[in-house]
Design a protein around this motif. Structure first.
Motif, mmCIF file in Angstrom:
data_model
loop_
_atom_site.group_PDB
_atom_site.id
_atom_site.type_symbol
_atom_site.label_atom_id
_atom_site.label_comp_id
_atom_site.label_asym_id
_atom_site.label_seq_id
_atom_site.Cartn_x
_atom_site.Cartn_y
_atom_site.Cartn_z
ATOM 1 N N ASN A 76 0.764 -1.261 -0.126
ATOM 2 C CA ASN A 76 -0.173 -0.008 -0.098
ATOM 3 C C ASN A 76 0.887 1.211 -0.078
ATOM 4 O O ASN A 76 0.620 2.357 0.591
ATOM 5 N N CYS A 79 -0.148 5.775 -0.052
ATOM 6 C CA CYS A 79 -1.729 5.933 0.119
ATOM 7 C C CYS A 79 -1.944 7.197 0.678
ATOM 8 O O CYS A 79 -0.885 8.052 1.079
ATOM 9 N N SER A 102 2.030 -3.782 -3.245
ATOM 10 C CA SER A 102 0.856 -2.981 -3.824
ATOM 11 C C SER A 102 1.247 -1.386 -3.444
ATOM 12 O O SER A 102 1.810 -0.882 -2.741
ATOM 13 N N TYR A 103 0.164 -0.736 -4.334
ATOM 14 C CA TYR A 103 0.242 0.683 -4.353
ATOM 15 C C TYR A 103 -1.101 1.371 -4.126
ATOM 16 O O TYR A 103 -2.147 0.718 -4.642
ATOM 17 N N ALA A 104 -1.150 2.513 -3.824
ATOM 18 C CA ALA A 104 -2.576 3.393 -3.773
ATOM 19 C C ALA A 104 -2.740 3.513 -5.397
ATOM 20 O O ALA A 104 -1.995 3.742 -6.041
ATOM 21 N N ASP A 105 -4.106 3.667 -5.558
ATOM 22 C CA ASP A 105 -4.384 3.992 -7.117
ATOM 23 C C ASP A 105 -3.777 5.223 -7.778
ATOM 24 O O ASP A 105 -3.186 5.541 -8.600
ATOM 25 N N ILE A 106 -4.183 6.465 -6.842
ATOM 26 C CA ILE A 106 -3.820 7.697 -7.339
ATOM 27 C C ILE A 106 -2.103 7.673 -7.702
ATOM 28 O O ILE A 106 -1.896 8.182 -8.561
ATOM 29 N N ASN A 109 -0.880 5.945 -10.503
ATOM 30 C CA ASN A 109 -1.031 7.050 -11.741
ATOM 31 C C ASN A 109 -0.212 8.013 -11.926
ATOM 32 O O ASN A 109 0.458 8.494 -12.832
ATOM 33 N N ASN A 110 -0.025 8.563 -10.660
ATOM 34 C CA ASN A 110 0.847 9.985 -10.923
ATOM 35 C C ASN A 110 2.287 9.621 -11.301
ATOM 36 O O ASN A 110 2.823 10.138 -11.803
ATOM 37 N N GLN B 195 -6.641 -0.894 2.520
ATOM 38 C CA GLN B 195 -6.481 -1.076 1.064
ATOM 39 C C GLN B 195 -7.551 -2.153 0.286
ATOM 40 O O GLN B 195 -7.333 -2.376 -0.458
ATOM 41 N N THR B 198 -8.676 -0.521 -2.944
ATOM 42 C CA THR B 198 -7.665 -0.324 -3.991
ATOM 43 C C THR B 198 -8.279 -1.050 -5.221
ATOM 44 O O THR B 198 -8.507 -2.195 -5.214
#
Ligand code: SF4
Lengths: 197, 472
Positions: A76, A79, A102-106, A109-110, B195, B198
């Motif tokens: 994550n 986040c 895993s990563y936060a979505d925004i 994207n950035n 999460q 997500t």
């Protein structure tokens, strides 16, 4: 944006989960109106104590990881707040690739918009890389075309990435120019009745 | 017969400008909200490339993150001032409507969008701010974007977006007395983690959601991002339409009825499939308090702070130990024994009129504990004026709260409303990250009622009992 095809670099381990963008770049540094110069403030309160002295136990302050360009972290990553100052700081500090489970979505994207490759691999592989990097100077090579990460001791993993961000990164496209080539379609859409606008 | 669809799929399909293999969809954006912190580099990008804003009429700007809340027009920090001035100039140069600090519509971007009726069901809404998910309360597809995407929307009014996976967050039954929308969303994040959302757009469904007011729905959708979801929404219904009727930017009279008919059709069809479902029983939710450094680290007011030794995974043990040490708490300590130094009632999660009314009810006729510094920061100037008309400002002031001007304020402490290092704040905001309210500050997220009760007691208390008896 610079194209990114292959990259070889030293790995810096950051063995923490749920690293939020408030930690990556604290809010007092969001007041600049430029895109550059954020690297000096990366992980500011983890890197420096209240008197502005570097905290010796924080990996980014360890001379072993000087000039590292691959950051490896727990799940994550990125986040919280949408601030693009976070990837700007990561990049400005010298990182070109991030590896995490895993990563936060925004945040993810950035990263793409700025030519940073955020690679997602299993928790197990991240733990392996973290262990290696914590014990020695550890170099990894990334080949985006082939979607592989490897070292020179025979370790190799494949990673997934959607076709569009892959093309964006490989070619270093300016996304707005790409979109403007669809301007006719946008105009047509705007002529359609029954829209909320 | 057509396959049943979710509201998420319906809004999506209505906004696709272009589709091709190997690319995400090109999605049209109906409303772009802009604030001072995440926009300057986007405007600069336009200028450098000689580009214009495609639809200034669909773009709306406000100043909220940096603005002072003591004296509205006195900005002491020169860098904050520079950022505020930059937005003023950019809006002028590019022809964008701006609710600046002199404007009666000014306020937190996610408070004023709904207030002015800019936020409407079925719209695609973006803003360079992760709490854009708030607007999902109206059945809009609303999500936060980065600054590069802000520039992209300004130039093209579109975004490349892969169709999201859908997640049904089903809340069965009814919330108990004294349990709020804030407690519900905290409990959801506490149960499923930071999460689980997500990669998804969440739709909140179930009896408990239907009975929430619009302002309560905004509180829930606001914190979707804290569960990892870029967007969270609620199918619009009578509650939504009644809230919107007569607001400045919605269609008026007959046109409004036509709009309502279209909005009604957005509702998720019976039998529509989601990619995932989670369920929670509303009756089991108790008033919540966060004890750690992310919003998933929360417990009921009746519980004790967790012990890292009880966890199996080493990464989890580390995370809990680090959080306890940052927060200055002992493992196993009952949360109701934790004393506080500050109370902040405000932020885009809980600064609307109904939030202030409920908090005022708790403090009416009582006094803030002498060891606590408490402030109320309304979400917008409209909220502030309405609250003053009802005399809420007097209730708060008589109890010993400071009554401030509108803005983000102590939610992220970019202005001078800062919690000092090592001090503890009961806050109605949405993030308890390290340093969020000031370097070294310790944040506990709670509902407005719980914050108000804690202000009086000087420590966390169960607001359900608090109203019945005096607490020392
Ligand atoms: S109130 Fe807080 S969370 Fe909401 S927009 Fe402002 S800074 Fe962000």
């Amino acid at each position: 944006m610079e194209p990114l095809r292959t990259h070889q670099g030293l790995v810096c381990p950051l063995n923490r989960t749920n690293v939020d963008t408030d930690q990556i770049i604290p809010k007092q540094f969001l007041k600049r109106i430029e895109r550059t110069g954020f690297g000096q403030f990366l992980f500011y309160h983890w890197r420096f104590d209240d008197n502005g002295k570097p905290r010796p136990d924080f990996p980014l302050n360890d001379s072993k990881y000087k000039n590292a360009s691959i950051l490896v972290a727990g799940e994550n990553f990125g986040c919280g707040s949408s601030r693009e100052h976070a990837p700007w700081a990561v990049q400005d500090f010298g990182f070109k690739v991030i590896i995490a489970p895993s990563y936060a979505d925004i945040f993810k994207n950035n990263c793409v918009k700025n030519g940073i490759l955020a690679i997602q691999v299993s928790e197990e592989h991240v733990q392996m890389i973290l262990k290696k990097a914590e014990s020695e100077k550890y170099t990894l090579t990334v080949n985006l075309e082939e979607q592989i990460v490897y070292d020179n001791e025979g370790f190799e993993i494949k990673f997934g990435i959607a076709p569009y961000p892959k093309q964006m990164l490989l070619n270093g496209w300016d996304e707005i120019s790409v979109t403007l080539s669809y301007e006719e379609k946008i105009k047509q859409y705007e002529l359609k009745p029954n829209l909320a606008n | 017969m057509q396959t049943p669809k979710t509201i998420i799929q319906k809004i999506w399909e209505q906004h696709v400008v272009h589709q091709e293999d190997g690319k995400p969809d090109l999605l049209y954006i109906d409303l772009h909200l802009v604030h001072e912190v995440t926009s300057p580099q986007a405007f600069e990008g336009l200028r450098m490339n000689g580009r214009k804003i495609r639809r200034p009429d669909l773009t709306f700007a406000t100043m909220d993150h940096n603005v002072p809340t003591r004296q509205r027009l006195v900005i002491n920090d020169p860098i904050s001032k520079k950022q505020i001035d930059a937005l003023q100039q950019n809006c002028q140069e590019f022809g964008v409507t701006l609710a600046d600090i002199h404007h009666p519509d000014n306020g937190i971007v996610h408070v004023i969008g709904p207030e002015l009726g800019l936020t409407q069901p079925g719209k695609t809404i973006v803003c360079g701010d992760s709490h854009t998910s708030t607007h999902g309360a109206f059945g809009a597809l609303a999500f936060g974007i980065g600054t590069s995407e802000v520039e992209h929307v300004l130039a093209t009014q579109t975004l490349w977006q892969a169709p999201p996976k859908t997640l049904n967050v089903k809340v069965n039954g009814k919330l108990g007395t004294g349990v709020t929308a804030k407690d519900l969303i905290l409990a959801i994040i506490g149960k499923f983690g930071v999460q689980f959302g997500t990669g998804y757009v969440m739709e909140y469904t179930g009896e408990a959601i239907r009975t929430l007011s619009m302002e309560e729905r905004m509180t829930v959708c606001n914190m979707s991002i804290e569960a990892g979801a870029r967007a969270g929404l609620i199918t619009p219904d009578e509650t939504t339409f009644e809230y919107l009727r007569g607001r400045r930017h919605v269609p008026q009279s007959e046109a409004f009825d036509e709009a309502v008919a279209k909005w009604r059709a957005l509702a998720t069809d019976t039998g529509a499939a989601y990619d995932a479902v989670v369920e929670i029983e509303a009756a089991e939710v108790e008033p919540q308090v966060t004890w750690g450094t992310n919003p998933g680290m929360c417990i009921p007011i009746t519980a004790a702070v967790p012990n890292p030794a009880d966890k199996e995974k080493p990464t989890e043990r580390d995370e809990i130990s680090r959080a306890l040490s940052y927060m200055g708490l002992e493992a196993g300590q009952p949360i109701s024994t934790v004393k506080i130094d500050h109370v902040f009632i405000g932020s885009c999660t809980n600064s609307r009129l109904s939030d202030l009314r409920k908090a005022a009810e708790v403090v009416r006729g009582r006094k803030v504990s002498p060891t606590v510094k408490a402030i109320v920061v309304p979400g917008s100037y409209n909220v502030k004026l309405s609250a003053e008309k009802e005399g809420l400002d007097q209730v708060f002031k008589e109890a010993g709260f400071e009554w401030r001007e509108a803005g983000c304020s102590m939610c992220l402490a970019m202005n001078d409303d800062i919690v000092p290092a090592g001090e503890r704040c009961a806050s109605t905001s949405n993030r308890n990250f390290e340093g969020r309210q000031g370097n070294g500050a310790r944040t506990h997220l709670v509902s407005p009622e719980m914050a108000a009760a804690a202000a009086v007691a000087g420590h966390f208390v169960d607001v359900r009992k608090f109203t019945a008896q005096e607490v020392g």
